[in-house]
Design a protein around this motif. Structure first.
Motif, short mmCIF file in Angstrom:
data_model
loop_
_atom_site.label_atom_id
_atom_site.label_comp_id
_atom_site.label_asym_id
_atom_site.label_seq_id
_atom_site.Cartn_x
_atom_site.Cartn_y
_atom_site.Cartn_z
N ARG A 176 3.68 6.44 -16.60
CA ARG A 176 3.10 6.04 -15.65
C ARG A 176 1.70 5.36 -16.77
O ARG A 176 0.24 5.41 -15.98
N ASP B 193 0.45 -1.42 0.53
CA ASP B 193 0.06 0.13 0.09
C ASP B 193 0.95 1.20 0.17
O ASP B 193 0.12 2.59 -0.09
N ARG C 31 5.60 6.16 -5.69
CA ARG C 31 5.91 7.03 -7.30
C ARG C 31 5.42 8.48 -6.41
O ARG C 31 6.46 9.58 -7.33
N ALA C 32 4.79 8.78 -5.78
CA ALA C 32 4.81 9.80 -5.51
C ALA C 32 6.30 11.16 -6.02
O ALA C 32 6.87 12.05 -6.46
N ARG D 149 2.83 2.05 -2.84
CA ARG D 149 3.35 1.94 -3.45
C ARG D 149 2.99 3.26 -4.26
O ARG D 149 4.00 4.45 -5.50
N ASP D 150 1.79 3.54 -3.35
CA ASP D 150 1.47 5.67 -4.38
C ASP D 150 2.55 6.75 -3.62
O ASP D 150 2.73 7.29 -4.66
N GLU D 151 2.60 6.40 -2.19
CA GLU D 151 3.51 8.01 -1.95
C GLU D 151 4.66 7.71 -2.20
O GLU D 151 5.96 8.48 -2.89
N ALA E 211 -1.28 11.41 -11.18
CA ALA E 211 -0.92 10.83 -10.23
C ALA E 211 -0.49 12.68 -9.44
O ALA E 211 0.03 13.65 -9.93
#
Length: 367
Positions: free
Chosen positions: A72, A14, A20-21, A16-18, A77
């Protein structure tokens, strides 16, 4: 800062979004501040520096919505803004270390530590000058001069020293500056000494793993490699790297951090994965060498086999195709080829397993 950290998507889960940011934030910061070509200096180790800075700060990183990007799959994003302290430090580190790499190529050509390549030397000189100008503009968050001075000692040491600790020293000193700067930006002075220690060990570890990866190409091309120059085996280098990884994990516990879930996945788990990956690659090379040299099963003759007597292959080499393909099918589809060392009935060679479950995480071998 050699791009040795390759986070597993299953370990990130969970986060992964952080992740990628921070990664996209660094890439866009390089683009917006220094041009499209500067994006080529983006690497995962610099992204970790941004995450390290954020983990020490109580306030959350400021994000914005970025437009579609091919990396992406043309999706939008949320990315960390270029004004975030961690992104600014990561940007400066990326440009500074890319400058040092270009300078190293020029110095190797000058001191004949690499095969003569005038065109490569001229291109590296021009690139280094451009990158140095860009890195200097970011000097308010990182002592660029100190980092470059440390790394510029590398080539002189390569031409005079045969001590592995001395050869990895400049990289260690450079990483000390980068890591400790994150404590200054996050305004957590208590972390400075621990981060200096972590940076020193990280620099040595990165240099060793980079040398292991490049050894075959360096030896084939006649370029300098610290392991070859100091007669250090890959096994010994990995033992040193593991010691550095253990020291990093020990000092990590002394840091004052807020939400460090992503940092731990990148730094602690990422380093362990990087060392493990090289160790297993070495084991596969040894197995391949055994198979190429013996062409037998098992790879070693029995203890009571007469010395000096050829050890015969387990199957006749001229057997018919169906006597090859049926055992090959059984070994391949019933498990041994996937999970264990095995005899390939079609090529009559000893092979490593097709999948190595321990290379990335407990359940898979992630790309």
């Amino acid at each position: 800062m050699f791009g040795i950290l390759q986070p597993c998507r299953h370990v990130l889960d969970d986060l992964r979004d952080e992740w990628r940011a921070h990664m996209c934030g660094l890439c866009l910061s390089l683009r917006d501040g220094h041009g499209q070509a500067a994006r080529l200096t983006t690497n995962t180790d610099a992204v970790m520096v941004s995450v390290l800075t954020a983990a020490q700060r109580d306030a959350s990183a400021i994000t914005r919505t970025a437009g579609p990007c091919a990396f992406r799959s043309m999706r939008r994003a949320d990315v960390v803004t270029s004004t975030d302290p961690g992104i600014r430090l990561a940007t400066s580190a990326s440009l500074t270390l890319a400058t040092a790499k270009a300078n190293d190529v020029v110095a190797e050509q000058r001191l004949a530590l690499a095969p003569a390549a005038p065109a490569r030397g001229h291109a590296a000189r021009a690139t280094g000058r451009a990158l140095h100008r860009k890195a200097t503009r970011t000097g308010d968050v990182l002592d660029v001069t100190n980092v470059l001075t440390s790394l510029d000692r590398q080539t002189d040491l390569e031409s005079t020293s045969s001590d592995l600790d001395a050869l990895t020293g400049p990289t260690a000193d450079a990483c000390v500056t980068v890591f400790s700067s994150s404590a200054d930006l996050a305004d957590v002075p208590d972390n400075r000494q621990a981060l200096a220690d972590i940076g020193s060990e990280y620099g040595r570890l990165a240099h060793l793993l980079d040398a292991i990866d490049d050894r075959a190409d360096d030896d084939a091309g006649g370029a300098f490699n610290p392991l070859t120059a100091t007669r250090t085996s890959d096994t010994e280098a990995l033992a040193r790297a593991q010691l550095s990884a253990d020291r990093i994990a020990e000092r990590y516990r002394d840091l004052v951090l807020h939400d460090d879930r992503l940092l731990k996945a990148l730094l602690i788990d990422g380093i362990a994965q990087a060392v493990r990956r090289r160790r297993r690659a070495g084991e596969r090379r040894e197995i391949a060498a055994i198979g190429a040299g013996r062409q037998t099963w098992p790879p070693h003759p029995p203890a009571d086999w007469p010395g000096g007597t050829p050890y015969p292959p387990p199957f006749p080499p001229d057997r018919s195709w169906y006597r090859r393909i049926l055992p090959f099918t059984g070994v391949t589809f019933c498990g041994p080829a996937l999970c264990t060392d095995h005899w390939n009935h079609c090529s009559d060679k000893y092979k490593a397993p097709l999948a190595d479950c321990g290379d990335c995480c407990d359940c898979c071998d992630c790309p």
